[in-house]
Design an enzyme around this catalytic site. Structure first.
Site, PDB file in Angstrom:
ATOM      1  N   ARG A 166       0.826  -1.224   0.000  1.00 13.30           N
ATOM      2  CA  ARG A 166       0.000   0.000   0.000  1.00 13.30           C
ATOM      3  C   ARG A 166       0.855   1.268   0.000  1.00 13.30           C
ATOM      4  NH1 ARG A 166      -2.672  -3.622  -1.011  1.00 13.30           N
ATOM      5  NH2 ARG A 166      -4.731  -4.190  -0.207  1.00 13.30           N
ATOM      6  N   SER A 235     -11.206  -1.211   2.455  1.00 11.64           N
ATOM      7  CA  SER A 235     -10.509  -1.420   3.737  1.00 11.64           C
ATOM      8  C   SER A 235     -10.173  -0.075   4.365  1.00 11.64           C
ATOM      9  CB  SER A 235      -9.195  -2.168   3.506  1.00 11.64           C
ATOM     10  OG  SER A 235      -9.455  -3.370   2.851  1.00 11.64           O
ATOM     11  N   GLU A 330      -6.137   3.534   5.869  1.00 12.05           N
ATOM     12  CA  GLU A 330      -5.711   3.407   4.467  1.00 12.05           C
ATOM     13  C   GLU A 330      -6.216   4.569   3.588  1.00 12.05           C
ATOM     14  OE1 GLU A 330      -5.876  -0.591   2.514  1.00 12.05           O
ATOM     15  OE2 GLU A 330      -6.884   0.537   0.935  1.00 12.05           O
TER      16      GLU A 330
HETATM   17  C1  LIG Z   1     -15.457  -1.657  -2.169  1.00  9.25           C
HETATM   18  C2  LIG Z   1     -14.002  -1.286  -2.285  1.00  9.25           C
HETATM   19  C3  LIG Z   1     -13.060  -2.282  -2.390  1.00  9.25           C
HETATM   20  C4  LIG Z   1     -11.705  -1.964  -2.489  1.00  9.25           C
HETATM   21  N1  LIG Z   1     -10.788  -2.974  -2.599  1.00  9.25           N
HETATM   22  C5  LIG Z   1      -9.478  -2.691  -2.699  1.00  9.25           C
HETATM   23  C6  LIG Z   1      -8.517  -3.729  -2.819  1.00  9.25           C
HETATM   24  O1  LIG Z   1      -8.854  -4.922  -2.888  1.00  9.25           O
HETATM   25  N2  LIG Z   1      -7.210  -3.400  -2.897  1.00  9.25           N
HETATM   26  C7  LIG Z   1      -6.807  -2.085  -2.861  1.00  9.25           C
HETATM   27  O2  LIG Z   1      -5.587  -1.860  -2.926  1.00  9.25           O
HETATM   28  N3  LIG Z   1      -7.700  -1.072  -2.757  1.00  9.25           N
HETATM   29  C8  LIG Z   1      -9.011  -1.337  -2.675  1.00  9.25           C
HETATM   30  N4  LIG Z   1      -9.919  -0.323  -2.556  1.00  9.25           N
HETATM   31  C9  LIG Z   1      -9.460   1.076  -2.524  1.00  9.25           C
HETATM   32  C10 LIG Z   1      -9.552   1.806  -3.892  1.00  9.25           C
HETATM   33  O3  LIG Z   1     -10.334   1.082  -4.789  1.00  9.25           O
HETATM   34  C11 LIG Z   1      -8.152   2.009  -4.503  1.00  9.25           C
HETATM   35  O4  LIG Z   1      -7.313   2.703  -3.620  1.00  9.25           O
HETATM   36  C12 LIG Z   1      -8.237   2.778  -5.831  1.00  9.25           C
HETATM   37  O5  LIG Z   1      -6.963   2.792  -6.456  1.00  9.25           O
HETATM   38  C13 LIG Z   1      -8.710   4.220  -5.646  1.00  9.25           C
HETATM   39  O6  LIG Z   1      -8.967   4.765  -6.933  1.00  9.25           O
HETATM   40  P1  LIG Z   1      -9.756   6.142  -7.047  1.00  9.25           P
HETATM   41  O7  LIG Z   1      -9.667   6.595  -8.451  1.00  9.25           O
HETATM   42  O8  LIG Z   1     -11.089   6.023  -6.470  1.00  9.25           O
HETATM   43  O9  LIG Z   1      -8.813   7.043  -6.115  1.00  9.25           O
HETATM   44  P2  LIG Z   1      -9.139   8.374  -5.278  1.00  9.25           P
HETATM   45  O10 LIG Z   1      -9.794   8.012  -4.002  1.00  9.25           O
HETATM   46  O11 LIG Z   1      -9.868   9.325  -6.181  1.00  9.25           O
HETATM   47  O12 LIG Z   1      -7.686   8.877  -5.001  1.00  9.25           O
HETATM   48  C14 LIG Z   1      -6.844   8.138  -4.144  1.00  9.25           C
HETATM   49  C15 LIG Z   1      -5.536   8.917  -3.935  1.00  9.25           C
HETATM   50  O13 LIG Z   1      -4.833   8.994  -5.156  1.00  9.25           O
HETATM   51  C16 LIG Z   1      -4.649  10.355  -5.548  1.00  9.25           C
HETATM   52  N5  LIG Z   1      -4.838  10.360  -7.008  1.00  9.25           N
HETATM   53  C17 LIG Z   1      -5.919   9.898  -7.688  1.00  9.25           C
HETATM   54  N6  LIG Z   1      -5.682   9.972  -9.014  1.00  9.25           N
HETATM   55  C18 LIG Z   1      -4.447  10.496  -9.163  1.00  9.25           C
HETATM   56  C19 LIG Z   1      -3.636  10.838 -10.287  1.00  9.25           C
HETATM   57  N7  LIG Z   1      -4.045  10.636 -11.552  1.00  9.25           N
HETATM   58  N8  LIG Z   1      -2.399  11.378 -10.068  1.00  9.25           N
HETATM   59  C20 LIG Z   1      -1.957  11.607  -8.819  1.00  9.25           C
HETATM   60  N9  LIG Z   1      -2.682  11.304  -7.709  1.00  9.25           N
HETATM   61  C21 LIG Z   1      -3.907  10.763  -7.890  1.00  9.25           C
HETATM   62  C22 LIG Z   1      -5.678  11.157  -4.764  1.00  9.25           C
HETATM   63  O14 LIG Z   1      -5.226  12.488  -4.537  1.00  9.25           O
HETATM   64  C23 LIG Z   1      -5.743  10.358  -3.473  1.00  9.25           C
HETATM   65  O15 LIG Z   1      -4.655  10.711  -2.643  1.00  9.25           O
HETATM   66  C24 LIG Z   1     -11.293  -0.605  -2.468  1.00  9.25           C
HETATM   67  C25 LIG Z   1     -12.261   0.400  -2.381  1.00  9.25           C
HETATM   68  C26 LIG Z   1     -13.615   0.059  -2.301  1.00  9.25           C
HETATM   69  C27 LIG Z   1     -14.639   1.150  -2.223  1.00  9.25           C
END
Ligand SMILES: Cc1cc2nc3c(=O)[nH]c(=O)nc-3n(C[C@H](O)[C@H](O)[C@H](O)COP(=O)(O)OP(=O)(O)OC[C@H]3O[C@@H](n4cnc5c(N)ncnc54)[C@H](O)[C@@H]3O)c2cc1C
Length: 335
Positions: A166, A235, A330
């Site tokens: 992570r 998580s 996280e």
């Molecule tokens: C139901 C559920 C299940 C999940 N399961 C998992 C799992 O199995 N494993 C896991 O690792 N995660 C899991 N996650 C967490 C999540 O899916 C991941 O962290 C995912 O990568 C977040 O993507 P997002 O676009 O929504 O990010 P956001 O929440 O929009 O952003 C996350 C972070 O990244 C930054 N960011 C976003 N895009 C960019 C970019 N282009 N450039 C620079 N910074 C950026 C943001 O500023 C923030 O700090 C889960 C979440 C949910 C809701």
């Protein structure tokens, strides 16, 4: 590219938590990243980059000093790798699961265990998303970024991204320096690792990336609450890693405690610690620990960040009191 003023931040978090912000830029072209950042600075606002908000939530109240920059750069392009297999280049604004689906359509291996993880391609390297024995850093060839410090676009090879559990340079040493524009994934023609132990391939049939992805999505749907029905961001705590000495001490006190080998010690299950500390299903007003999975905090869509903080503090204190282990959250919290 126009600023949408006065936005509700809760709409940009799958936990549905947050007040209001000065505005939003939606970035669809790489040249607009620098433009959006400069305009936010000129308006006296700090810029927060956002994808789908599935790992982010925001503070309560009015944030007149905050502008969201939503990454919407699209594109999925496949070309042969000079070494073996193919390289898939994906825009930061593509859905992560679209990469998994495209790889499966092409019969290419590498990302199938990460099927069904919500969020965008651009966010995947930030915390090095992982599931069922694979981390995205394992199959990234390079990350294309806009470097805010040098005001330039360039590629960072995976070996310089310091991918860990992570973690990566993007959320550790170089936090907030880079905006991810595209990610290049190196996919393979043959399976290069063991299949996740959770999947079942009947005798006589052949495992395919599509079939593994299908099964992983079903397993995840049964285990995790759907953010569209119960707002959550997956998580809420990282699995803690302790020394082997500490792990042995814990086993004496709690013989049934699940433990897993990790490169830097022994990994514990945060879900098990939270459940054992009595928090599974517990509620704090509009926030509760999921009855499906103890690692997931859910809201009813009306929760405040203050309620989330109260729940988080109580869970961390309870786990600390029982096991002397500190849980680290996280998701990203923007106050
Ligand atoms: C139901 C559920 C299940 C999940 N399961 C998992 C799992 O199995 N494993 C896991 O690792 N995660 C899991 N996650 C967490 C999540 O899916 C991941 O962290 C995912 O990568 C977040 O993507 P997002 O676009 O929504 O990010 P956001 O929440 O929009 O952003 C996350 C972070 O990244 C930054 N960011 C976003 N895009 C960019 C970019 N282009 N450039 C620079 N910074 C950026 C943001 O500023 C923030 O700090 C889960 C979440 C949910 C809701």
């Amino acid at each position: 590219m126009e600023l949408t003023p006065n936005i509700s931040l809760a709409e940009y978090s799958t936990l549905r938590v947050g007040g209001t912000a000065k505005g939003l830029f939606v970035v669809e072209r790489e040249e607009d990243v620098a433009v959006a950042l400069k305009e936010a600075a000129q308006l006296g606002a700090r810029a927060v980059i956002i994808g789908d908000g599935s790992n982010s939530y925001f503070g309560d109240g009015a944030h007149d000093d905050l502008i969201l920059i939503r990454m919407a750069i699209k594109g999925l392009e496949l070309r042969p790798s000079p070494i073996e297999g193919k390289v898939l280049t994906a825009g930061a604004g593509e859905e992560w699961d679209a990469v998994v689906t495209r790889a499966a359509e092409e019969g290419l291996w590498g990302v199938e265990s990460l099927a069904g993880i919500p969020g965008t391609v651009g966010a995947a390297p930030i915390q090095n998303i992982g599931a069922y024995g694979t981390e995205v850093g394992d199959i990234i060839e390079a990350v294309e970024v806009y470097d805010r410090k040098k005001d330039e676009i360039r590629g960072i090879p995976a070996r310089l991204c310091a991918f860990g559990y992570r973690s990566s340079i993007f959320n550790m040493t170089e936090r907030d320096r880079y905006v991810i524009i595209r990610v290049r994934f190196w996919l393979h023609k043959k399976l290069r690792r063991q299949l996740p132990k959770e999947v079942v391939i009947p005798e006589g049939s052949e495992a395919t990336p599509a079939e593994i992805g299908r099964q992983i999505r079903l397993i995840r749907a049964a285990k995790l609450p759907d953010p569209h029905e119960s707002p959550n961001c997956g998580s809420f705590f990282k699995n803690p890693v302790v020394t082997t000495v500490r792990a042995k001490e814990l086993l004496v006190a709690f013989p049934e405690m699940p433990q897993f080998p990790a490169s830097d010690g022994v990994k514990l299950s945060a879900a098990w610690l939270i459940e054992r500390a009595g928090f599974k299903g517990k509620s704090w007003g509009n926030v509760s620990v999921s009855t499906k999975h103890a690692l997931v905090l859910e809201t009813n869509g009306k929760a405040s960040a203050a309620e989330v903080t109260q729940a988080v503090d109580e869970i961390r204190d309870g786990v600390q009191a029982l096991f002397s282990i500190e849980l680290a959250p996280e998701p990203n919290f923007f106050s």
